[in-house]
Design a protein around this motif. Structure first.
Motif, short mmCIF file in Angstrom:
data_model
loop_
_atom_site.label_atom_id
_atom_site.label_comp_id
_atom_site.label_asym_id
_atom_site.label_seq_id
_atom_site.Cartn_x
_atom_site.Cartn_y
_atom_site.Cartn_z
N HIS A 92 0.90 -1.12 0.09
CA HIS A 92 -0.04 0.04 0.14
C HIS A 92 0.71 1.04 -0.13
N GLN A 93 0.28 2.27 -0.71
CA GLN A 93 0.94 3.64 -0.80
C GLN A 93 -0.22 4.37 -0.47
N VAL A 94 -0.01 5.18 0.53
CA VAL A 94 -1.19 6.48 0.60
C VAL A 94 -0.58 7.84 0.18
N LYS A 95 -1.22 8.88 -0.18
CA LYS A 95 -0.71 10.23 -0.28
C LYS A 95 -0.84 10.94 0.99
N GLY A 96 -0.07 11.83 1.18
CA GLY A 96 0.08 12.64 2.58
C GLY A 96 0.68 13.79 2.06
N TRP A 97 0.52 14.78 2.89
CA TRP A 97 1.36 16.26 2.66
C TRP A 97 2.57 16.20 2.97
N GLU A 98 3.52 16.73 2.22
CA GLU A 98 4.71 16.83 2.37
C GLU A 98 5.37 18.19 2.28
N GLY A 99 6.20 18.74 3.03
CA GLY A 99 6.89 19.80 2.72
C GLY A 99 8.63 19.43 2.77
N ILE A 106 6.31 25.48 -0.30
CA ILE A 106 5.24 24.69 -0.87
C ILE A 106 5.09 23.18 -0.24
N ARG A 107 3.67 22.75 -0.45
CA ARG A 107 3.39 21.43 0.17
C ARG A 107 2.74 20.74 -1.15
N GLY A 108 2.96 19.56 -0.93
CA GLY A 108 2.59 18.64 -2.00
C GLY A 108 1.79 17.18 -1.38
N GLN A 109 1.08 16.63 -2.25
CA GLN A 109 0.52 15.15 -1.87
C GLN A 109 1.47 14.26 -2.48
N VAL A 110 2.18 13.72 -1.53
CA VAL A 110 3.09 12.46 -2.18
C VAL A 110 2.80 11.12 -1.52
N ALA A 160 -1.23 19.72 -9.95
CA ALA A 160 -2.39 20.28 -9.10
C ALA A 160 -2.68 19.93 -7.72
N GLU A 161 -1.60 19.02 -7.37
CA GLU A 161 -1.63 18.62 -5.95
C GLU A 161 -0.36 19.25 -5.15
N LEU A 162 -0.02 20.39 -5.71
CA LEU A 162 0.96 21.23 -5.05
C LEU A 162 0.09 22.52 -4.51
N VAL A 163 0.55 22.97 -3.22
CA VAL A 163 -0.21 24.14 -2.78
C VAL A 163 0.85 24.97 -2.13
N SER A 164 0.34 26.42 -1.85
CA SER A 164 1.27 27.04 -1.15
C SER A 164 1.18 26.85 0.30
N GLU A 165 2.36 27.31 1.15
CA GLU A 165 2.20 26.97 2.48
C GLU A 165 0.91 27.61 3.30
N TYR A 168 -2.15 25.49 2.53
CA TYR A 168 -2.07 24.53 3.28
C TYR A 168 -2.39 24.62 4.82
N SER A 169 -1.76 25.73 5.46
CA SER A 169 -2.18 26.28 6.64
C SER A 169 -3.57 26.53 6.87
N GLU A 170 -4.18 27.14 5.91
CA GLU A 170 -5.71 27.59 6.10
C GLU A 170 -6.41 26.40 6.16
N ARG A 171 -6.00 25.47 5.22
CA ARG A 171 -6.83 24.34 5.19
C ARG A 171 -6.76 23.37 6.33
N GLN A 172 -5.70 23.27 7.21
CA GLN A 172 -5.32 22.53 8.07
C GLN A 172 -6.44 23.22 9.41
N LYS A 173 -6.40 24.61 9.38
CA LYS A 173 -7.28 25.22 10.47
C LYS A 173 -8.64 24.57 10.14
N ASP A 174 -9.10 24.69 8.81
CA ASP A 174 -10.49 24.53 8.47
C ASP A 174 -10.81 22.95 8.99
N GLU A 175 -9.85 22.19 8.99
CA GLU A 175 -10.23 20.73 9.36
C GLU A 175 -9.96 20.50 10.87
N GLY A 176 -9.65 21.68 11.34
CA GLY A 176 -9.47 21.57 13.03
C GLY A 176 -8.50 20.67 13.45
#
Ligand code: ZN
Length: 176
Positions: A92-99, A106-110, A160-165, A168-176
């Protein structure tokens, strides 16, 4: 022990194949380990590889703990892994955020293997063989890539799976 300058994407050392460490007990290697640990901590990294401080040696630190950059990280004591190898991996591989400290802002789903068997020499010169899973397995695979001249951007399946830092932090906040 001193803080080291972290080189960034575009520096040729990040693209080189790092060379095996031959004398683990030597002062230069032991000092490099101490400095890498201090540098990772100061930069809020959960890992750092020797090529990132312009030393093309097969050596990295895994230092997972919750911090500003990775609030969900599990806690472990910082570990130097010398001449590390990926011995085996699950299916199994799973995608997760890396910087990466060498790819700022930059953060990306790897995609990474969720369970791996690894071998390395520790800083006392003892051979270690371990099963790693989850986030720590992710760090190992990220750092091993650095020893082979790769960065996480090379593993992202789509730009398309790259986002700015910031996003990324705004999304983390939204996800609580
Ligand atoms: Zn990195």
């Amino acid at each position: 022990m001193s803080l080291l300058n972290i080189i960034q994407l575009g520096h040729p050392t990040l693209r080189q194949l790092a060379q095996p460490v031959t004398n683990i007990a030597s002062d230069p290697v032991q000092q490099l380990i101490d400095s890498l640990m201090a540098t990772a901590q100061q930069a809020h990294g959960v890992g750092i590889a020797a090529p990132q401080v312009n030393h093309s040696d097969r050596l990295f630190i895994v230092a997972s703990r919750p911090n500003l950059r990775y609030p969900q990280a599990p806690t472990m004591s910082p570990t130097a892994m010398i001449n590390p190898e990926l011995v085996a991996h699950g299916e199994h591989q799973v995608k997760g955020w890396e910087g990466c400290l060498s790819v700022p802002s930059i953060r990306g789903q790897v995609p990474r293997y969720t369970e791996i068997e690894v071998a390395y020499w520790d800083r006392w010169g003892d051979r270690q063989q371990q099963i790693l899973s989850g986030f720590v397995a992710r760090i190992f695979q990220h750092e091993l890539d650095h020893l082979n001249g790769l960065v996480f951007l090379d593993r992202v399946e789509s730009t398309a799976e790259l986002v700015s830092e910031q996003v990324y932090s705004e999304r983390q906040k939204d996800e609580g």
